[in-house]
Design a protein around this motif. Structure first.
Motif, PDB file in Angstrom:
ATOM      1  N   ASN A   1       0.854  -1.185   0.000  1.00 42.44           N
ATOM      2  CA  ASN A   1       0.000   0.000   0.000  1.00 42.44           C
ATOM      3  C   ASN A   1       0.893   1.239   0.000  1.00 42.44           C
ATOM      4  O   ASN A   1       1.590   1.513   0.983  1.00 42.44           O
ATOM      5  CB  ASN A   1      -0.920   0.003   1.219  1.00 42.44           C
ATOM      6  N   PHE A   2       0.885   1.975  -1.104  1.00 42.42           N
ATOM      7  CA  PHE A   2       1.713   3.170  -1.236  1.00 42.42           C
ATOM      8  C   PHE A   2       0.923   4.395  -0.751  1.00 42.42           C
ATOM      9  O   PHE A   2      -0.159   4.681  -1.285  1.00 42.42           O
ATOM     10  CB  PHE A   2       2.135   3.372  -2.688  1.00 42.42           C
ATOM     11  N   PRO A   3       1.447   5.127   0.229  1.00 49.01           N
ATOM     12  CA  PRO A   3       0.743   6.336   0.681  1.00 49.01           C
ATOM     13  C   PRO A   3       0.807   7.429  -0.390  1.00 49.01           C
ATOM     14  O   PRO A   3       1.823   7.587  -1.062  1.00 49.01           O
ATOM     15  CB  PRO A   3       1.511   6.735   1.944  1.00 49.01           C
ATOM     16  N   VAL A   4      -0.279   8.158  -0.536  1.00 48.59           N
ATOM     17  CA  VAL A   4      -0.346   9.265  -1.492  1.00 48.59           C
ATOM     18  C   VAL A   4      -0.364  10.563  -0.705  1.00 48.59           C
ATOM     19  O   VAL A   4      -1.254  10.777   0.144  1.00 48.59           O
ATOM     20  CB  VAL A   4      -1.604   9.168  -2.379  1.00 48.59           C
ATOM     21  N   TYR A   5       0.606  11.425  -0.984  1.00 46.80           N
ATOM     22  CA  TYR A   5       0.712  12.697  -0.272  1.00 46.80           C
ATOM     23  C   TYR A   5       0.388  13.847  -1.216  1.00 46.80           C
ATOM     24  O   TYR A   5       0.826  13.870  -2.375  1.00 46.80           O
ATOM     25  CB  TYR A   5       2.113  12.877   0.302  1.00 46.80           C
ATOM     26  N   LYS A   6      -0.383  14.802  -0.701  1.00 44.42           N
ATOM     27  CA  LYS A   6      -0.743  15.987  -1.487  1.00 44.42           C
ATOM     28  C   LYS A   6      -0.678  17.236  -0.601  1.00 44.42           C
ATOM     29  O   LYS A   6      -0.846  17.149   0.628  1.00 44.42           O
ATOM     30  CB  LYS A   6      -2.156  15.849  -2.068  1.00 44.42           C
ATOM     31  N   LYS A   7      -0.469  18.343  -1.257  1.00 47.63           N
ATOM     32  CA  LYS A   7      -0.512  19.632  -0.558  1.00 47.63           C
ATOM     33  C   LYS A   7      -1.867  20.297  -0.789  1.00 47.63           C
ATOM     34  O   LYS A   7      -2.560  19.995  -1.758  1.00 47.63           O
ATOM     35  CB  LYS A   7       0.612  20.542  -1.044  1.00 47.63           C
ATOM     36  N   ASN A   8      -2.194  21.211   0.123  1.00 49.14           N
ATOM     37  CA  ASN A   8      -3.402  22.025   0.011  1.00 49.14           C
ATOM     38  C   ASN A   8      -4.685  21.181  -0.008  1.00 49.14           C
ATOM     39  O   ASN A   8      -5.613  21.433  -0.782  1.00 49.14           O
ATOM     40  CB  ASN A   8      -3.335  22.922  -1.230  1.00 49.14           C
ATOM     41  N   LEU A   9      -4.712  20.157   0.807  1.00 46.46           N
ATOM     42  CA  LEU A   9      -5.920  19.342   0.936  1.00 46.46           C
ATOM     43  C   LEU A   9      -7.011  20.089   1.713  1.00 46.46           C
ATOM     44  O   LEU A   9      -6.718  20.978   2.526  1.00 46.46           O
ATOM     45  CB  LEU A   9      -5.600  18.037   1.675  1.00 46.46           C
ATOM     46  N   LYS A  10      -8.231  19.686   1.474  1.00 45.91           N
ATOM     47  CA  LYS A  10      -9.325  20.128   2.315  1.00 45.91           C
ATOM     48  C   LYS A  10      -9.376  19.220   3.547  1.00 45.91           C
ATOM     49  O   LYS A  10      -8.948  18.058   3.473  1.00 45.91           O
ATOM     50  CB  LYS A  10     -10.639  20.049   1.549  1.00 45.91           C
TER      51      LYS A  10
END
Length: 563
Positions: free
Chosen positions: A97-106
């Motif tokens: 399971n690869f974690p998905v990272y994002k910026k500016n999430l709600k």
């Protein structure tokens, strides 16, 4: 990220992965390395593919293992213990399971607890936060080396792929694909520049790779989901149509064969060159018109012609349109022939050939044409219907029957679907009616009138025709499943399974390696020989140079005479 999402590509091959002898998996640019969390910086390649997969679950993400960069890794497959470690490592990767990272999430888009807080204790959504998890969809084996691939290397890769399938289980939807050189399915005779028929690369100086993966294609047609053909780096005279026809014939299903295009400069006998846009679009349209499975492009992201990433995406999208996914100009595509059949039958039986799964891209009505192309003649019933059939009588020896199905949509014939059915002989019953020994009794010899022990039971257990080795432990059984590495005895000889098998009799099938071969053993047309195996024929001794079956010593280059 936006450009990648806007592409019409449905499958991405992340390049490149490799393994070592212990099954440790690595990748270029750490593209499949699960990163340690960092709120400010993560590897761009990892971020892009994981975010794309999360946003577009329908797009497939696979890792391409191999290429010239990692060609040394194929040598690790020769050891069974190492091969098992590598298979376990690949399956572990596919289940990661690869974690998905994002910026500016709600706040509602967070997956799990906040991982980076501001000075006031609130969640800092402007930095990387976990948005979800995804998994890889499959593995591509980019199977290439500068030197010619050997039959043993082909066998080892097939064993690995089959073991990965076994470990994943029958309900897994993970994909396995194979990428090989453009001439890999050509006849081996094409290595001579005097031969032109069915040759895709026809330069005076020929490739050493002609036909190098033919056994792998034929034996692995049901193991791999699709086959990528590198129909580039071969010059302006390369006959890509012939290359794909050869691959389709070897695999038996054109819809599993993908054409390779490149938008970068490529090698040619007269120097490097870049294929024209017009030709690349025409190639993409040609494969669709002729019933092939699609095309792939080398490469997206790295371009030596100065194209921006957005321009590369637009170029590939135009190829997809030319292939019939959008505006095509090709009004009618070729249908695809598909046959469901039992590859092995025994004794007197009725055989059904099912072509009802054949299809036409436009949904046009099909007609069917069944033909027998090799083996003892049979009478095909309903040879113009969706399903054909024939009856077989018992046979004393195993024989192979070859057939072909061609479907037509009213305008075009499909690429023929050719296949072989092995008709196995009935197991001969043991004759327990032994002739009476009527040799006269010597009257001078005393008769042994020792009474029979009536308390000792008579062993009237019937002989199992499936155990010619008298049922000894380890003898082959037709109803038992064997996997690669299993050993059995059969008719006084020891055999080892090369891969998964059931109901394939040792000595008549490629899946079994004869471990009892002796230097003085007579050559057999039904036996499989690997490089280094020896046989006697016409009073002479011969040694096989590579994999062979049915090639008579003295009449084929695969055999060399030894003293």
């Amino acid at each position: 990220m936006t450009d990648l999402s806007n592409s019409g590509v449905n499958t991405f091959l992340l390049s490149f992965g490799g393994w070592d002898a212990e099954g440790n998996i690595s990748s270029s640019d750490k593209i499949i390395d699960v990163p340690a969390y960092n709120a400010y910086y993560l590897e761009k390649g990892y971020v892009v593919w994981t975010q794309t997969k999360l946003a577009h679950p329908e797009k497939k993400m696979m890792v391409a293992f191999g290429g010239e960069t990692y060609e040394s890794m194929w040598s690790h497959l020769g050891n069974a213990a190492n091969r098992e470690k590598i298979a376990q490592g690949l399956v572990k990767l596919l289940k990661t399971n690869f974690p998905v990272y994002k910026k500016n999430l709600k706040p509602t888009e967070l997956d799990g607890p906040c991982q980076d807080a501001s000075w006031d204790g609130t969640c800092n959504l402007s930095n990387y936060q976990k948005a979800g998890s995804i998994q890889l969809d499959g593995i591509d084996f980019d199977y290439e080396k500068q030197a010619r691939l050997t039959p043993e290397e082909n066998d080892n890769l097939l064993k690995l792929a089959q073991r990965v399938r076994e470990l994943l289980g029958p309900k897994s939807d993970k994909l396995l694909s194979l990428t090989t050189y453009h001439v890999g399915a050509d006849p081996e005779a094409c290595m001579s520049n005097t031969v032109m028929e069915n040759c895709s690369f026809i330069e005076d100086k020929r490739s050493s790779h002609h036909g190098e993966v033919l056994p792998l294609l034929k034996n692995g047609k049901d193991t791999f989901d699709f086959f990528n053909v590198m129909t580039y780096d071969a010059g302006k005279n390369f006959r890509y149509q012939v290359a794909l026809e050869n691959y389709a014939k070897a695999v038996g299903n054109a819809s599993k064969i993908l054409l390779g295009n490149t938008i970068n400069s490529q090698w040619g006998p007269e120097g490097r060159f870049t294929e024209t846009r017009e030709n690349n679009l025409a190639r993409a349209a040609w494969q669709a018109e002729n019933g092939y499975g699609g095309f792939f492009v080398w490469t997206l992201g790295a371009n030596d012609n100065g194209k921006t990433f957005g321009e590369q995406v637009d170029y590939i999208n135009d190829m997809k349109k030319a292939a019939g996914e959008g505006h095509t100009g090709v009004e009618n595509h070729k249908p695809t022939a598909v046959v469901k059949y039992n590859p092995v039958v025994t004794g007197a039986t009725h055989v059904v050939l099912d072509g009802s799964h054949s299809s036409d891209p436009e949904g046009d009505a099909l007609t069917w044409r069944w033909e027998q192309i090799s083996g003892p003649a049979v009478t095909l019933m309903d040879n113009d219907g969706a399903k054909a059939s024939f009856d077989l009588n018992s046979t004393d020896v195993d024989v192979e029957l070859g057939f072909r199905l061609t479907v037509n949509d009213g305008a075009h014939d499909s690429v023929p679907f050719e296949f072989t059915i092995t008709h196995k002989a009935d197991q001969k019953p043991v004759d327990d009616e032994k002739p009476v020994d009527d040799k006269p009794v010597d009257g001078d010899k005393p008769v042994d009138d020792k009474p029979v022990d009536g308390d000792k039971p008579v062993d009237d257990k019937p002989v199992d025709d499936n155990k010619p080795d008298n049922g000894t432990q380890g003898s082959w059984k037709s109803d038992k499943v064997y996997v690669g590495g299993d050993t059995v005895t059969w008719k006084g000889k020891e055999y080892k399974a090369r891969w998964w098998t059931q109901n394939n009799q040792p000595g008549t099938s490629d899946v079994w390696e004869n471990m009892s071969k002796a230097d003085k053993e007579e050559w057999s047309a039904n036996a499989t020989y690997l490089g280094g195996d020896r046989a006697e024929f016409s009073g002479k001794s011969w040694k096989a140079k590579w994999w062979t079956k049915g090639d008579q010593p003295g009449s084929s280059d695969v055999w060399e005479q030894i003293k």
